[in-house]
Motif scaffolding. Sequence first.
Motif, PDB file in Angstrom:
ATOM      1  N   LYS A   1       0.828  -1.205   0.000  1.00  0.00           N
ATOM      2  CA  LYS A   1       0.000   0.000   0.000  1.00  0.00           C
ATOM      3  C   LYS A   1       0.860   1.251   0.000  1.00  0.00           C
ATOM      4  N   LEU A   2       2.006   1.183   0.668  1.00  0.00           N
ATOM      5  CA  LEU A   2       2.935   2.313   0.621  1.00  0.00           C
ATOM      6  C   LEU A   2       3.402   2.565  -0.802  1.00  0.00           C
ATOM      7  N   MET A   3       3.642   1.502  -1.538  1.00  0.00           N
ATOM      8  CA  MET A   3       4.094   1.636  -2.921  1.00  0.00           C
ATOM      9  C   MET A   3       3.078   2.419  -3.742  1.00  0.00           C
ATOM     10  N   VAL A   4       1.799   2.152  -3.537  1.00  0.00           N
ATOM     11  CA  VAL A   4       0.752   2.867  -4.269  1.00  0.00           C
ATOM     12  C   VAL A   4       0.742   4.336  -3.863  1.00  0.00           C
ATOM     13  N   LYS A   5       0.878   4.600  -2.559  1.00  0.00           N
ATOM     14  CA  LYS A   5       0.880   5.982  -2.082  1.00  0.00           C
ATOM     15  C   LYS A   5       2.112   6.749  -2.547  1.00  0.00           C
TER      16      LYS A   5
END
Length: 140
Positions: free
Chosen positions: A41-45
């Motif tokens: 999810k960090l990667m998407v953010k």
Amino acid sequence: MTRQAYYQHYWQKEETSFEQELVIKEVLRIRKFHKKMGCRKLMVKLEAFMFDHQIKMGRDALFDLLAANQLLIRRRNRRVTTTYSSHWLRKYPNLIREFVADGINQLWVSDITYWRFKDKFLYISFVTDVFSHKIVGYHL
């Protein structure tokens, strides 16, 4: 090693360490509000941030960077343990292992399953005919 290769490696290493520091600062800023956010999810953010700063980093490189800086979050075990087969009580042998049913109502078997409902569990028990696979009875 040639002089050119040495300096290319030196400048590339310096550039990637600067990019990694930027990514770590941004991860810490995001984690201030979302303490348990995982790497995917960090990667998407981080996609927009990395695009704006022209940083090229894949998911695995981000995993490695977070692991090197002790920023990975452990996954929670979401499974509920409903069966404990290593108990001290007597376990009965399987009497129907070799039995083959060639007609209805010769062998019934039962099973129990559960559903999580709000903050408790609902259990349902089925009695099934082996030959026809029909449910003969149940209890909720």
